[in-house]
Write a protein that holds these residues in place. Structure first.
Motif, PDB file in Angstrom:
ATOM      1  N   ILE A  52       0.782  -1.084   0.107  1.00 24.78           N
ATOM      2  CA  ILE A  52       0.057  -0.067   0.040  1.00 24.78           C
ATOM      3  C   ILE A  52       0.803   1.444  -0.086  1.00 24.78           C
ATOM      4  O   ILE A  52       0.533   2.101  -0.829  1.00 24.78           O
ATOM      5  N   ALA A  53       1.868   1.316   0.882  1.00 19.82           N
ATOM      6  CA  ALA A  53       2.784   2.382   0.952  1.00 19.82           C
ATOM      7  C   ALA A  53       3.418   2.523  -0.601  1.00 19.82           C
ATOM      8  O   ALA A  53       3.785   3.756  -1.123  1.00 19.82           O
ATOM      9  N   GLY A  54       3.831   1.754  -1.125  1.00 21.51           N
ATOM     10  CA  GLY A  54       4.530   1.614  -2.377  1.00 21.51           C
ATOM     11  C   GLY A  54       3.442   2.148  -3.451  1.00 21.51           C
ATOM     12  O   GLY A  54       3.708   2.950  -4.301  1.00 21.51           O
ATOM     13  N   LEU A  55       2.299   1.704  -3.388  1.00 20.57           N
ATOM     14  CA  LEU A  55       1.094   2.451  -4.357  1.00 20.57           C
ATOM     15  C   LEU A  55       1.092   3.967  -3.993  1.00 20.57           C
ATOM     16  O   LEU A  55       0.995   4.496  -5.119  1.00 20.57           O
ATOM     17  N   MET A  56       1.115   4.150  -2.866  1.00 22.50           N
ATOM     18  CA  MET A  56       1.069   5.537  -2.494  1.00 22.50           C
ATOM     19  C   MET A  56       2.145   6.566  -2.926  1.00 22.50           C
ATOM     20  O   MET A  56       2.115   7.712  -3.575  1.00 22.50           O
ATOM     21  N   VAL A  57       3.365   5.813  -2.782  1.00 23.58           N
ATOM     22  CA  VAL A  57       4.556   6.594  -3.169  1.00 23.58           C
ATOM     23  C   VAL A  57       4.386   6.749  -4.714  1.00 23.58           C
ATOM     24  O   VAL A  57       4.739   8.095  -5.298  1.00 23.58           O
ATOM     25  N   ALA A 103       8.370  -2.707  -6.442  1.00 25.34           N
ATOM     26  CA  ALA A 103       8.044  -1.829  -7.503  1.00 25.34           C
ATOM     27  C   ALA A 103       6.835  -2.069  -8.279  1.00 25.34           C
ATOM     28  O   ALA A 103       6.381  -0.855  -8.843  1.00 25.34           O
ATOM     29  N   ILE A 104       6.341  -3.163  -8.083  1.00 27.82           N
ATOM     30  CA  ILE A 104       4.778  -3.427  -9.020  1.00 27.82           C
ATOM     31  C   ILE A 104       3.825  -2.341  -8.422  1.00 27.82           C
ATOM     32  O   ILE A 104       2.958  -1.763  -9.227  1.00 27.82           O
ATOM     33  N   PRO A 105       3.530  -2.379  -7.073  1.00 31.97           N
ATOM     34  CA  PRO A 105       2.604  -1.522  -6.681  1.00 31.97           C
ATOM     35  C   PRO A 105       2.833   0.017  -6.903  1.00 31.97           C
ATOM     36  O   PRO A 105       2.103   1.210  -7.033  1.00 31.97           O
ATOM     37  N   MET A 106       4.191   0.465  -7.044  1.00 25.27           N
ATOM     38  CA  MET A 106       4.357   1.881  -7.358  1.00 25.27           C
ATOM     39  C   MET A 106       3.955   1.912  -8.773  1.00 25.27           C
ATOM     40  O   MET A 106       3.577   3.127  -9.220  1.00 25.27           O
TER      41      MET A 106
END
Length: 376
Positions: free
Chosen positions: A54-59, A90-93
């Motif tokens: 979730i943090a990666g997505l938000m970043v 990397a994928i959620p980013m």
């Protein structure tokens, strides 16, 4: 003689385009080599805050909303993965970058504020892109967290290239390395800080700066060269069905290297009631697919043991967008969800303009900031 100034101008633009493409490849190579140089604990600590999906997505979302370019964000991610950033981070980013880029066309719709009905149509036409990407993340992020769905799919696609490399990490794009390596090595040799991690971070930051400039300049040149053709393609595809719409949206975005440009062309047409939101929707989906070309180009610039992973994360971006279209548009009972959400939000915005501020502030900044803090 009358046509010579135009020919000279176009020649200069094409030369500038080639130069900006070189800078794009150089920048990604620098980001990759910088991350390798800073591969100790200090560099890894830079990404610990994004270790939660979730943090990666938000970043990815916030970074793209701030710099207004998903192409820049995804190209940076390609370079980082090639330098050692793990795919599960990397994928959620990449998914977050898809959401962040929708802020641009939402802001474009604000140009229609003077007329209530015009604004309602334009805002709905812009935010249908937002809701499509939000819904795509809601579908595919849980699948990725539970099963590593996109990582496995992209790994299967990239496997033949890995086999061709014979385990060397190179997959046939070695012609890029000779033109980028001298510059990256020269820059690294000029840095004399005590810590390799500090040197690596500096190389990454310089690479990001060059990348941002290269993509911005490339977009400007392509717009001057191609926007007339892009508008012709849009008009030609109007009313010819969703497949033509998706294909045109993809082609236009590949031509101008910017999904923001594609959606910016469409939003005023919707606002002025020249086309409906349902006619424009497939163009938006095509723009999502077309924007993946930049990350695939960036993957050509990386080399070494993790080069194949750079290609894999670029393919994750492509798979995510293609499958998003296949599921959310291909399944009839899902097709109207983004349109219905966008039209409802546009009605609220027409009644009270503060709804626009609340929407942009909440979706693109407040929720991401809160989620980063909570998951850190």
């Amino acid at each position: 003689m009358n046509g010579s100034p135009s020919a000279l101008s176009n020649g200069l633009r094409w030369s500038s385009l080639v130069a900006s493409l070189y800078l794009l490849l150089l920048a990604v190579a620098m980001i990759s080599s910088g991350f390798k140089l800073a591969s100790g604990e200090q560099a890894k600590a830079l990404f610990e805050f994004a270790s939660h999906p979730i943090a990666g997505l938000m970043v990815g979302l916030v970074a793209t909303a701030l710099i207004q370019s998903s192409s820049t964000t995804t190209s940076i991610i390609v370079g980082l993965v090639a330098g050692g950033l793990p795919l599960p981070i990397a994928i959620p980013m990449i998914m977050g970058a898809n959401i962040g880029t929708t802020l641009t066309n939402t802001l474009v719709s604000l140009g229609h504020l003077r007329c209530q009905h015009e604004f309602r149509r334009a805002f709905a036409g812009a935010t249908v892109h937002d809701f499509f990407n939000l819904l795509a993340v809601c579908v595919f992020l849980p699948l990725e967290i539970m099963f590593g769905f996109l990582e496995k799919l992209s790994g299967w696609i990239v496997a033949p290239f890995a086999a061709m490399s014979g385990g060397s990490g190179s997959f046939g794009f070695d012609f890029i390395k000779p033109i980028t390596k001298p510059v990256t090595e020269l820059l690294a040799s000029q840095l004399h800080f005590a810590s390799p991690a500090v040197n690596g971070v500096i190389v990454i930051m310089v690479g990001i700066f060059i990348l941002f400039f290269a993509i911005l300049f490339m977009g400007q040149q392509l717009k001057k060269l191609m926007v007339g053709r892009a508008e012709t393609m849009l008009k030609t595809a109007l009313g010819r069905g969703p497949i033509h719409g998706i294909a045109a949206g993809t082609a236009v975005t590949v031509l101008v290297q910017s999904s923001s440009t594609t959606t910016s062309l469409i939003v005023p047409l919707i606002g002025n009631n020249i086309i409906t939101i349902r006619e424009a929707y497939p163009f938006t989906l095509g723009a999502n697919i077309g924007t993946c070309i930049t990350a695939l180009l960036a993957a050509m610039a990386v080399s070494g043991d993790n080069a194949i992973l750079g290609l894999q994360i670029a393919l994750v971006h492509l798979c995510f967008n293609v499958l998003g279209v296949a599921v959310l548009y291909g399944i009839p009972w899902c097709r109207d969800w983004p349109i219905n959400c966008a039209e409802w939000l546009a009605e609220q915005a027409q009644k009270n303009k503060l709804a626009v501020v609340a929407y942009i502030g909440t979706v693109f900044f407040a929720i991401p900031s809160l989620m980063i803090v909570v998951t850190h």
